[in-house]
Scaffold this active site. Structure first.
Site, short mmCIF file in Angstrom:
data_model
loop_
_atom_site.label_atom_id
_atom_site.label_comp_id
_atom_site.label_asym_id
_atom_site.label_seq_id
_atom_site.Cartn_x
_atom_site.Cartn_y
_atom_site.Cartn_z
N SER A 124 36.44 87.76 -19.76
CA SER A 124 37.51 86.56 -20.04
C SER A 124 37.91 86.08 -18.76
O SER A 124 38.03 86.97 -17.84
CB SER A 124 38.56 87.15 -20.77
OG SER A 124 39.59 86.44 -20.75
N TYR A 148 45.57 93.91 -21.61
CA TYR A 148 44.33 93.26 -22.21
C TYR A 148 43.51 92.89 -20.98
O TYR A 148 42.30 93.31 -21.13
CB TYR A 148 44.50 92.29 -23.09
CG TYR A 148 43.51 91.54 -23.41
CD1 TYR A 148 42.55 91.97 -24.15
CD2 TYR A 148 43.34 90.22 -22.91
CE1 TYR A 148 41.18 91.00 -24.39
CE2 TYR A 148 42.24 89.48 -23.11
CZ TYR A 148 41.06 89.90 -24.00
OH TYR A 148 40.12 89.11 -24.18
N LYS A 152 39.68 94.22 -19.43
CA LYS A 152 38.48 93.44 -19.18
C LYS A 152 37.95 93.56 -17.77
O LYS A 152 36.66 93.86 -17.66
CB LYS A 152 38.45 92.01 -19.55
CG LYS A 152 39.07 91.57 -20.81
CD LYS A 152 37.64 91.70 -21.59
CE LYS A 152 37.81 91.50 -23.22
NZ LYS A 152 36.74 92.11 -23.97
P1 NAD Z 1 38.02 89.29 -32.74
O1 NAD Z 1 39.10 90.12 -32.91
O2 NAD Z 1 37.63 88.22 -33.78
O3 NAD Z 1 36.58 90.23 -32.96
C1 NAD Z 1 36.57 91.35 -32.17
C2 NAD Z 1 35.97 92.22 -33.42
O4 NAD Z 1 35.63 93.75 -32.71
C3 NAD Z 1 36.63 92.42 -34.62
O5 NAD Z 1 35.93 92.04 -35.91
C4 NAD Z 1 36.98 93.88 -34.72
O6 NAD Z 1 37.28 94.33 -35.95
C5 NAD Z 1 36.01 94.52 -33.84
N1 NAD Z 1 36.32 95.66 -33.02
C6 NAD Z 1 37.66 96.09 -32.39
N2 NAD Z 1 37.52 97.38 -31.86
C7 NAD Z 1 36.44 97.96 -32.45
C8 NAD Z 1 35.64 99.19 -32.50
N3 NAD Z 1 36.48 99.99 -31.73
N4 NAD Z 1 34.74 99.40 -33.11
C9 NAD Z 1 33.95 98.45 -33.84
N5 NAD Z 1 34.67 97.10 -34.12
C10 NAD Z 1 35.89 97.15 -33.26
O7 NAD Z 1 37.99 88.72 -31.38
P2 NAD Z 1 36.96 87.64 -30.83
O8 NAD Z 1 37.92 86.44 -30.52
O9 NAD Z 1 35.83 87.30 -31.84
O10 NAD Z 1 36.71 88.00 -29.40
C11 NAD Z 1 35.55 88.90 -29.24
C12 NAD Z 1 35.37 89.36 -27.86
O11 NAD Z 1 35.49 88.40 -26.96
C13 NAD Z 1 36.56 90.41 -27.69
O12 NAD Z 1 36.09 91.39 -26.75
C14 NAD Z 1 37.57 89.37 -27.03
O13 NAD Z 1 38.46 90.24 -26.14
C15 NAD Z 1 36.62 88.70 -26.20
N6 NAD Z 1 37.38 87.39 -25.65
C16 NAD Z 1 37.95 86.64 -26.63
C17 NAD Z 1 38.78 85.55 -26.28
C18 NAD Z 1 39.40 84.73 -27.46
O14 NAD Z 1 40.08 83.61 -26.84
N7 NAD Z 1 39.04 84.62 -28.69
C19 NAD Z 1 38.77 85.12 -24.91
C20 NAD Z 1 38.20 85.87 -23.87
C21 NAD Z 1 37.46 87.16 -24.59
C1 UD1 Z 2 45.64 83.46 -23.61
C2 UD1 Z 2 45.74 84.86 -22.96
C3 UD1 Z 2 44.47 85.11 -22.29
C4 UD1 Z 2 43.25 84.81 -23.24
C5 UD1 Z 2 43.22 83.51 -23.82
C6 UD1 Z 2 42.28 83.37 -24.92
C7 UD1 Z 2 48.19 85.02 -22.18
C8 UD1 Z 2 49.14 85.01 -21.28
N1 UD1 Z 2 46.83 84.85 -21.92
O1 UD1 Z 2 45.52 82.55 -22.58
O2 UD1 Z 2 44.64 86.54 -21.67
O3 UD1 Z 2 42.00 85.25 -22.55
O4 UD1 Z 2 44.45 83.44 -24.58
O5 UD1 Z 2 42.24 84.09 -25.92
O6 UD1 Z 2 48.61 85.11 -23.36
N2 UD1 Z 2 50.91 77.38 -25.90
C9 UD1 Z 2 52.10 76.89 -26.51
N3 UD1 Z 2 52.62 77.19 -27.69
C10 UD1 Z 2 52.04 78.24 -28.57
C11 UD1 Z 2 50.65 78.70 -28.00
C12 UD1 Z 2 50.37 78.36 -26.70
O7 UD1 Z 2 52.57 75.88 -25.85
O8 UD1 Z 2 52.44 78.32 -29.50
C13 UD1 Z 2 50.27 76.90 -24.59
C14 UD1 Z 2 50.29 77.91 -23.49
O9 UD1 Z 2 51.70 78.02 -22.72
C15 UD1 Z 2 49.12 77.58 -22.67
C16 UD1 Z 2 48.25 76.99 -23.81
O10 UD1 Z 2 49.07 76.59 -24.76
O11 UD1 Z 2 49.79 76.75 -21.84
C17 UD1 Z 2 47.20 77.86 -24.22
O12 UD1 Z 2 47.73 79.20 -24.78
P1 UD1 Z 2 46.63 80.38 -25.28
O13 UD1 Z 2 46.17 79.61 -26.48
O14 UD1 Z 2 47.78 81.20 -25.83
O15 UD1 Z 2 46.00 80.74 -24.31
P2 UD1 Z 2 46.10 81.11 -22.75
O16 UD1 Z 2 47.42 81.27 -22.59
O17 UD1 Z 2 45.45 80.22 -21.94
#
Ligand code: NAD
Ligand code: UD1
Length: 335
Positions: A124, A148, A152
Site C-alpha cells: 500500500s 495496518y 504492510k
Molecule cells: P478485502 O478485505 O476485500 O479482501 C481481503 C480478503 O482477505 C477478504 O476476502 C478476507 O476474507 C481475506 N482474508 C483476510 N485474512 C485472511 C486470512 N487470514 N486467511 C484467509 N483469508 C483472509 O480487501 P481488498 O480491498 O480486496 O484488499 C486486498 C489487499 O490489498 C489487502 O491485503 C489490503 O490490505 C491491500 N490493500 C487494499 C487497499 C484498498 O484500499 N482496498 C489499498 C492498499 C492495499
Molecule cells: C486510507 C488509509 C490508507 C489506505 C487507503 C486505501 C487512513 C489514514 N489511511 O487512505 O492506509 O491505504 O485508505 O484503502 O485511513 N474523506 C472524507 N470523508 C470520508 C472519507 C474520506 O472527507 O468520509 C477524505 C479523506 O480525508 C481523504 C480522502 O477522502 O482526504 C480519501 O480518504 P480514504 O478513502 O479514507 O483514503 P486515504 O485516507 O487516502
C-alpha cells in the site's frame, strides 16, 4: 499457469480473478471469508463463464495452508489476504499484526516447502508515511501512522529478506494508491462492513440513500480547494497490474517494487462533483474537522510500472465514478 489467489474473494482479489480468468490463467481462490462473501464466486462465474476453484483456508492455519499446497501445484501466488481497516487496526493492533504477519509467514513457509517461487504482494502507498508527493518507489518508507500500515511495511521487509536468502525466489511488491470503482458489469464491487471509512463507498452510500450526507474531513489543507488530494485508481486497472506483475515475476528473481497509481491527484470536492455530474445524483455534504492521521496530498509517480511492466492506468475519474455507482445502485445491500 496455475495461480493461487489468497484473499481472492475480496474486493481487489475478485477483480483480479476476472482479469486472470479472461487471460486464460487457471486460478484457485483461497479465503476465510472474514471480510467477503461466498456469493462473489457465483458473480465471477457469471462474468467469465468459468467458476474458479475455491478452497476455504485461513492462512494463519499452518495445517490448512500445507494441505492446500499439498493438493495443488501452483506456479505462483498473489497474496491479497489481510485485514485492511485503518481505524480498526488502531483499536485491535494485535489482531492486525497476528493476522497479516502470521498469514504471510505461514504462506511463505508453505511456498518454500512446496517449491513455489513466485509471489505478488498487495502492499500500500501507506508505507510511505508522510512524504511529499509525487511518491516514487525510492521514496523512503516507514513512519506509518497506524498498525495496518506497519503490517504492510513489515511484510515488505520480510519478503525482501526471503528473497535475499533464496536466490530462486521472485517477489513483486505492488504499492496500491486508492483503489475504487467496480467491474463494468456491476456484478462485483467493494462491499464494506458497516459504515465505510473510505471516501468512494461513503459517497456511493449517501447517493443510494443509506447514509444521510458525506462528512468532508477538513477544507483547510494546503491544496487547490482545501480538501485532501489522493491518487484514485480504477480496480480493473489495478487488476491488470497484477497480471503484468505475474508475467514479470516469471522472468526474473529477487524482490522488486512498483507503485500502482495514475499519477494524478483529485480532491474530495473533485470526487463529489464528478460523481454527481456523471451519475446525475445528489451527494449532500458537510465540512467537518480534519480526520486525525490524514495527509494533505498523496499521489504516485507511476513511471516505473509503465517502463518496466508496460502497465498504465487506462480508466479515468469519470469511469471510476460511473462504475462505483453502477455497482452500488444495483447492489444496494452489497452481495
Ligand atoms: P478485502 O478485505 O476485500 O479482501 C481481503 C480478503 O482477505 C477478504 O476476502 C478476507 O476474507 C481475506 N482474508 C483476510 N485474512 C485472511 C486470512 N487470514 N486467511 C484467509 N483469508 C483472509 O480487501 P481488498 O480491498 O480486496 O484488499 C486486498 C489487499 O490489498 C489487502 O491485503 C489490503 O490490505 C491491500 N490493500 C487494499 C487497499 C484498498 O484500499 N482496498 C489499498 C492498499 C492495499
Ligand atoms: C486510507 C488509509 C490508507 C489506505 C487507503 C486505501 C487512513 C489514514 N489511511 O487512505 O492506509 O491505504 O485508505 O484503502 O485511513 N474523506 C472524507 N470523508 C470520508 C472519507 C474520506 O472527507 O468520509 C477524505 C479523506 O480525508 C481523504 C480522502 O477522502 O482526504 C480519501 O480518504 P480514504 O478513502 O479514507 O483514503 P486515504 O485516507 O487516502
Amino acid at each position: 499457469m496455475n495461480v493461487l489467489l489468497t484473499g481472492g474473494a475480496g474486493y481487489i482479489g475478485s477483480h483480479t480473478a476476472v482479469t486472470l480468468i479472461n487471460a486464460g490463467i487457471n486460478i484457485v481462490i483461497a479465503d476465510n471469508f472474514s471480510n467477503s462473501s461466498p456469493k462473489v464466486l457465483d458473480r465471477i462465474a457469471e462474468i467469465t463463464g468459468k467458476r474458479p476453484e475455491f478452497v476455504e483456508v485461513d492462512f494463519c492455519d499452518k495445517a490448512a495452508t500445507d494441505a492446500l499446497f499439498e493438493s495443488h501445484s501452483f506456479d505462483g501466488v498473489i497474496h491479497f489476504a489481510g485485514l485492511k481497516a485503518v481505524g480498526e487496526s488502531c483499536r485491535q493492533p494485535i489482531r492486525y499484526y497476528r493476522n497479516n504477519l502470521d498469514s504471510t509467514l505461514t504462506l511463505l513457509e508453505a511456498m518454500a516447502k512446496y517449491n513455489v517461487k513466485r509471489l505478488v504482494f498487495s502492499s500500500s502507498a501507506t508505507v510511505y508515511g508522510d512524504q511529499p508527493a509525487p511518491l516514487t518507489e525510492s521514496t523512503p518508507t516507514g513512519n506509518c501512522s497506524n498498525p495496518y500500515g506497519w503490517t504492510k511495511y513489515m511484510i515488505e521487509q520480510i519478503l525482501k529478506g526471503a528473497c535475499d536468502a533464496d536466490p530462486e525466489l521472485s517477489v513483486v511488491l505492488l504499492r496500491y494508491f486508492n483503489p475504487l470503482g467496480a467491474h463494468e458489469s456491476g456484478k462485483i464491487g467493494e462491499n464494506p462492513n458497516g459504515i465505510p471509512n473510505n471516501l468512494m463507498p461513503y459517497i456511493s452510500q449517501v447517493a443510494v440513500g443509506k447514509l444521510e450526507k458525506l462528512h468532508i474531513f477538513g477544507n483547510d489543507y494546503d491544496t487547490p480547494d482545501g480538501t485532501g488530494v489522493r491518487d484514485y485508481i480504477h480496480v480493473v486497472d489495478l487488476a491488470q497490474g497484477h497480471l503484468d506483475a505475474l508475467h514479470y515475476a516469471e522472468k526474473r528473481t529477487g524482490c522488486d517494487v512498483f507503485n500502482l497509481g495514475t499519477g494524478k491527484g483529485y480532491s474530495v470536492l473533485d470526487m463529489v462533483k464528478t460523481f454527481s455530474r456523471v451519475n446525475g445524483v445528489e451527494v449532500p455534504y458537510v465540512i467537518d474537522p480534519r480526520r486525525p492521521g490524514d495527509l494533505a496530498t498523496v499521489y504516485a509517480d507511476p513511471k516505473k510500472a509503465e517502463t518496466v511492466l508496460g502497465w498504465t492506468a487506462k480508466r479515468n475519474l469519470e469511469d471510476m465514478c460511473r462504475d462505483s455507482w453502477n455497482w452500488q445502485s444495483h447492489n444496494p445491500q452489497g452481495y
